[in-house]
Structure formats: structure tokens, C-alpha cells
Design an enzyme around this catalytic site. Structure first.
Site: not given
Ligand code: GLV
Ligand code: GLV
Length: 318
Positions: A236, A265, A283
Site C-alpha cells: 500500500r 491513488e 496497482h
């Protein structure tokens, strides 16, 4: 009939599983819904199949009155207020296991791409700058025989470490628990964070995001690293202070970074975009055809289990 809400189109197989039993509402537009839109569509639903980019908090849960289960289409679940869910008796599930190897593969893809300047090389060719072999063209760093630092040796960190065997690397790992697999199979050594930061040639992050791990790597930690280190993150974004990392990369405090995840994000610290020594992917850690289908089935099965009164396998808020 139970009502299920799927916040965005996922592989068909899972939609079919749910449609055969329940009334299913899907966000057909194939775009991210805002929280407001989720709240609006979540009224009177029994189950929600959510994405890691959907913030499922108190407000959403309060709006979804009869909600029994939140099945997150991801292994990470930092997007969900799991304590609030627990208070309300809502079961939260994730998709562990099925994406382990796929995500470990991507971490290595980023490591290779960054160390050997694959993306810069590709760009170089496309810009018609290749005039023939050169003694010092696009020099990168060796991987074979180097020191690999693995932060977090859960499923993914372990799978990542296992892949280093073919490269005869020395493995250092940081984890609260000892990892007998990494120690036996990769001759890995459990070390302090400080030692891992100081001695590793490559550092890869494989821990969940929570209050304890937020900005685990910032200015101070980056200062400890070798000047030639390459940092990989497929977990993350907010585990690393992205601004501090961008500054360090710009000033060549460290050699490079391969990133699949970002602090805010989908926005990305602008400075990163102008740097040659980082490789950026959007991602896609679990993004293989096979794995995304398995994740979808797992999430759908969790919903079916809860709605049929069974206990699903992957509860994260027991
Ligand atoms: C992806 O980031 C996941 O948590 O599954
Ligand atoms: C997550 O799947 C982990 O344990 O690494």
C-alpha cells in the site's frame, strides 16, 4: 430475495454465481463510484462486493441498513472500517492466498525493470536514439548474489523471498514473527528494521497498511539505506512517505524505486513522473486473468456463505 450490490464490474464467473441466487445490482458503467453514489445504491442491500478503492466507512454502513457482509475484492482491507463493521455485526471478508504468487511475480517484475532500466531502454528505442552498442549505455545494477531485504514475510513476502533462490541472494527479513520457511528455504535471516535498511541492495515491502505501518518508511529510514538501493512497493502506498521518496530519488539519495501503489491513488506525487530512476505501474499486483477470476469467485462465495448462514473462510473481523 437477498440483494447484492457489486460496486464495479468484476469477472463474469462471480456475477453469474451471485445472479443465480440473488437480486444483483452492478455498477454497469465500469468506473469508480464516489462514496455518495455508493451510499445511494447501498440502501436495503444485504451484501456488498467492494473494491479496495471504495471507502466503506460508518456512513456507508449506516445507509445500508440490512447489510450482513462486505466482501472486499482484495487481500488488503484498509479501505473498510472493520471495527465499525464488527460493532454492527457485519462480516468483512477479503481474498487472501489466491493472489499471493501473482503479486510476488509483479514485485520481481518491478525489481528487474528498475535494476536493469527496462522502461528507460524501451523508451530509448522508441525515440530512435539507439545508434548501436555502447560500452556505458544504460548501466544498471546486478541482482545475482546481492542482499535482498524483505519487509513483512506473510504470504506475499514469503513468496517474494522464495523467488530469490534462483539468484543466489542473501535474504534479510523484518517481521514481528520468525518465518521458518524463509529461514529454511532461502537461508533468510530475521533482522532489525535498521539493519535491513542499512545492508540491503533491494528492499521490498509486503505489509498491510494500518496505523502502525503508515509512513513506516520516511526521510529517516531512507537516510539509513545504501545509496545504491532499489526500493519496491506492491503493498500500500501510504506505508512509504511518497513525497520523501520522490525527493530522495530526485537527489539520488537512493538509486531507484519500483512502485505499484501510491499514497493518494489515483493521484501520484508529480515529482515521481519526471524521474528516470523509477518504474511505475497502476496497482496491478494481482492483475492476471487467472488470479482476478479466482478473487472474484472467492468474494462471491463469501457472500453466498454469509447469506446462507454459513461461516465464510476469510473473515477479517472475527
Ligand atoms: C490489492 O492491492 C489487494 O489488496 O488485493
Ligand atoms: C497477504 O496476502 C500476505 O499475507 O502477504
Amino acid at each position: 430475495m437477498h440483494k447484492v450490490f457489486i460496486t464495479r464490474k468484476i469477472p463474469d464467473i462471480a456475477i453469474k454465481m451471485l445472479k443465480s441466487k440473488y437480486s444483483v445490482r452492478i455498477n454497469k458503467e465500469d468506473r469508480q463510484l464516489t462514496k455518495k453514489q455508493i451510499i445511494k445504491r447501498a440502501k436495503n442491500i444485504d451484501a456488498i462486493l467492494s473494491l479496495l478503492s471504495d471507502r466503506i466507512d460508518k456512513e456507508v454502513m449506516a445507509a445500508a441498513k440490512g447489510l450482513k457482509v462486505i466482501a472486499n475484492y482484495a487481500v488488503g482491507y484498509d479501505n473498510i472500517d472493520i471495527n465499525e463493521a464488527k460493532k454492527r455485526g457485519i462480516i468483512v471478508t477479503n481474498t487472501p492466498g489466491v493472489l499471493t504468487e501473482t503479486t510476488a511475480d509483479l514485485a520481481w517484475a518491478l525489481l528487474f525493470a528498475t535494476a536493469r532500466r527496462i522502461v528507460e531502454g524501451d523508451k530509448f528505442i522508441r525515440e530512435s536514439r539507439f545508434d548501436g552498442w555502447e560500452p556505458t549505455l544504460l548501466l544498471g545494477y546486478d541482482i545475482y548474489g546481492k542482499v535482498l531485504g524483505v519487509i513483512g514475510t506473510g504470504r506475499i513476502g514469503t513468496a517474494f523471498a522464495m523467488r530469490s533462490k534462483g539468484f543466489n541472494m542473501k535474504v534479510l527479513y523484518y517481521d514481528k514473527k520468525r518465518n521458518p520457511i524463509v529461514e529454511k528455504e532461502c537461508k533468510g535471516k530475521q533482522v532489525t528494521m535498521n539493519r535491513l535498511l542499512k545492508e540491503s541492495d533491494y528492499i521490498s515491502v509486503h505489509i498491510p497498511l494500518n496505523k502502525e505501518t503508515y509512513h513506516l518508511i520516511g526521510d529517516k529510514e531512507i537516510e539509513c539505506m545504501k545509496k545504491t538501493v532499489i526500493l519496491i512497493n506492491t503493498s500500500r502506498g501510504a506505508i512509504i512517505d511518497e513525497m520523501a521518496l520522490a525527493d530522495a530519488l530526485r537527489k539520488n539519495v537512493i538509486a531507484g524505486a519500483g512502485l505499484d501503489v501510491y499514497e493518494r491513488e489515483p493521484s501520484i506525487t508529480r515529482k515521481l513522473l519526471n524521474l528516470g530512476n523509477v518504474v511505475l505501474t497502476p496497482h496491478i499486483g494481482s492483475a492476471s486473468y487467472e488470479t482476478r477470476a479466482k478473487m472474484a469467485v472467492m468474494a462471491a462465495q463469501s457472500i453466498i456463505d454469509v447469506l446462507e448462514g454459513k461461516i465464510p473462510k476469510n473473515i477479517v473481523n472475527k
